[in-house]
Design an enzyme around this catalytic site. Structure first.
Site, PDB file in Angstrom:
ATOM      1  CD  GLU A 181      -2.780   1.307   0.087  1.00  0.00           C
ATOM      2  OE1 GLU A 181      -2.475   2.212  -0.724  1.00  0.00           O
ATOM      3  OE2 GLU A 181      -3.754   0.553  -0.077  1.00  0.00           O
ATOM      4  CE  LYS A 210       5.087   6.967  -5.689  1.00  0.00           C
ATOM      5  NZ  LYS A 210       5.381   8.371  -5.384  1.00  0.00           N
TER       6      LYS A 210
HETATM    7  N1  LIG Z   1       9.692  10.420  -3.850  1.00  0.00           N
HETATM    8  C1  LIG Z   1       8.319  10.073  -3.712  1.00  0.00           C
HETATM    9  C2  LIG Z   1       8.071   9.531  -2.341  1.00  0.00           C
HETATM   10  C3  LIG Z   1       6.835   8.775  -2.266  1.00  0.00           C
HETATM   11  O1  LIG Z   1       6.561   7.814  -2.980  1.00  0.00           O
HETATM   12  C4  LIG Z   1       7.454  11.323  -3.932  1.00  0.00           C
HETATM   13  O2  LIG Z   1       8.007  12.422  -3.998  1.00  0.00           O
HETATM   14  O3  LIG Z   1       6.246  11.173  -4.087  1.00  0.00           O
HETATM   15 NA    NA Z   2      -1.033   4.096  -0.734  1.00  0.00          NA
END
Ligand SMILES: N[C@@H](CC=O)C(=O)O
Ligand code: NA
Ligand code: NAI
Length: 445
Positions: free
Chosen positions: A129, A205
């Site tokens: 998550e 992501k």
């Molecule tokens: N480097 C990422 C950290 C989180 O995933 C961001 O800036 O979103």
């Molecule tokens: Na999340």
């Protein structure tokens, strides 16, 4: 019942947050999980710093493999990051029959297929998550909350560092380098911040979300990845004048007309009136368009120590609840059963359909505009709005004689391949004096 035993690999920004949240909310977490959750062992190369953070009562070691080898440990939490040692440790933990929780989107977007297969083989969970939009429970929403729906598209601000940079530059007029340094100081940025600013982190992501939404394998290598380093101040200003904000969006869209899926990250013009256009600083937001529920929006902190820890601990609770359950009834990693993953291809960018913002620096002469609009019409591209402004400083414009002007054009939705041909034709005109700026525009409606 004895608390479930957790081994933490890496106690940096997210690891230390995880330790603090678990300890602070111990009692409530135990009531939710049905059993205590205890960090019994921590591995970090910096043993002295780790020991100072966790105090007495927790075993601290330098070698992560000691944690994996400990038969008392039920769940291994990987918070080291990267594709290197983290990959080996996760695979070894799975082979040792441990459940794994990780925030490592880079690892899963690139090696997810191998990792999930190994976990299934061993009957253990790999929960992640924290890997997408930090503390926002977007994986749970996609995998469980929206499970009745056919998902149509997802668009999100999923990198806090770049959104923070764009917001600070726009609001405070600060320069790129100093805002990036501040994002690093606040713990938002990746160990290698080019992953943030070049769009790679957002692509990791959106790759994971695309797999979960559409039931396809993770395939980061097919994503179109464009960051914010080539964005110019003039275009941010012109976009504002036209009623838009520029955001770095991760977008994935089902394209039934093409039998494929779009998977892309790029700076995008969004109407200033949309909620997502007003997501500022390190905040993240994800819009999911689905057939039954319509649009849903998820907003919150996508980076930082405790917000990310919130998601890590939620995964620990899920695993604790499921620890003794029949493995075949657990939620599959990518929401769809592994043998039901579809082979639907990711479409090439030339087939993607979006509207565009174009900025052309042209010689201020009669007939120039007519040539440009003629070329666009020749490719079947229709114009939505047009602005003419005194020429702004622009990358790659050679110094020269004669008056010049900026022409800014917003188009209606068009196929990217047709736009590529129109841009090549316009760029070849002697009256077009600088590289044409092209940004994609989404109405998100
Ligand atoms: N480097 C990422 C950290 C989180 O995933 C961001 O800036 O979103
Ligand atoms: Na999340
Ligand atoms: N910082 C954030 O806001 C977010 C980070 N993530 C992800 O979480 C993971 C961890 O990120 P951060 O906590 O920010 O990193 P960090 O750099 O702050 O922490 C990493 C820790 O791992 C330790 N370490 C490095 N190599 C090791 C090894 N071989 N054995 C044991 N320990 C080792 C380091 O000493 C350090 O304490 C990464 O995958 C990152 O992408 C995900 C969401 C948000």
């Amino acid at each position: 019942m004895k608390p479930i035993q957790v081994g933490l690999l890496g106690i940096g920004t997210v690891g230390s947050g995880t330790f603090k949240v678990l300890r602070r909310n111990q009692e409530e977490i135990q009531r939710r999980a049905g059993r205590g959750i205890e960090i019994a062992m921590v591995a970090d190369l910096d043993v002295a710093r780790a020991r100072a953070l966790v105090g007495d009562g927790v075993r601290v070691v330098a070698d992560a493999r000691e944690v994996i080898a400990n038969p008392e440990i039920d769940i291994v939490v990987e918070l080291i990051g990267g594709y290197g040692i983290a990959r080996a440790l996760v695979m070894e933990a799975i082979a040792a029959g441990k459940h794994v929780v990780t925030a490592n989107k880079a690892l899963l977007a690139v090696h997810g297929t191998e990792i999930f297969a190994a976990a299934r083989e061993q009957g253990v969970m790999v929960a992640f998550e924290a890997a997408v939009a930090g503390g926002i429970p977007i994986i749970k929403a996609l995998r469980e909350g929206l499970t009745a729906n056919r998902i149509e598209w997802i668009a999100g601000i999923i990198n806090g560092t770049t959104n923070f940079i764009l917001s600070e530059m726009r609001d405070k007029g600060l320069d790129f380098a100093s805002v990036l340094k501040e994002a690093q100081r606040l713990g938002y940025a990746e160990a290698d911040p080019t992953f943030d600013i070049e769009g790679v982190d957002a692509a990791h992501k959106v790759t994971l979300m695309s797999a979960i939404a559409f039931g396809i394998p993770v395939q980061f290598d097919k994503a179109h990845v464009e960051g914010i380093t080539a964005l110019q101040a003039a275009d941010i200003t012109y976009a504002e004048q036209l009623g838009y904000r520029i955001k770095l969006l991760g977008i994935t869209r089902r394209r039934d007309d093409k039998g494929g899926i779009e998977l892309r990250v790029h700076p995008t013009l969004v109407p200033a009136t949309r909620l997502i256009a007003n997501v500022e600083g390190a905040m993240n937001a994800v819009v999911v368009q689905a057939d039954a529920v319509g649009a849903t929006l998820y907003y919150g902190k996508g980076a930082g120590s405790e917000p990310t820890a919130s998601a890590v601990v939620a995964d620990l609770v899920d695993i604790t609840r499921l620890h003794s359950a029949d493995p075949h009834h657990r939620v599959p990693h990518l929401a769809f059963q592994p043998d039901a993953l579809a082979a639907t291809p990711i479409l090439p960018m030339a087939e993607v359909v979006t509207a565009f913002y174009l900025r052309l620096q042209v010689a201020d002469q009669a007939g120039v505009l007519a040539r440009i609009t003629g070329i666009l019409a020749g490719q079947g591209i229709s114009i939505d709005a047009l602005l003419q402004r005194p020429a702004a400083p622009t990358t790659g414009a050679p110094a020269g004689e004669g008056p010049r002007t900026d022409v800014i054009i917003l188009t209606h939705a068009t196929v990217e391949g047709e736009m590529n041909r129109a841009i090549a034709e316009m760029q070849a005109l002697p009256t077009v004096l600088a590289p044409i700026v092209r940004l994609r525009k989404e109405s998100l409606s």
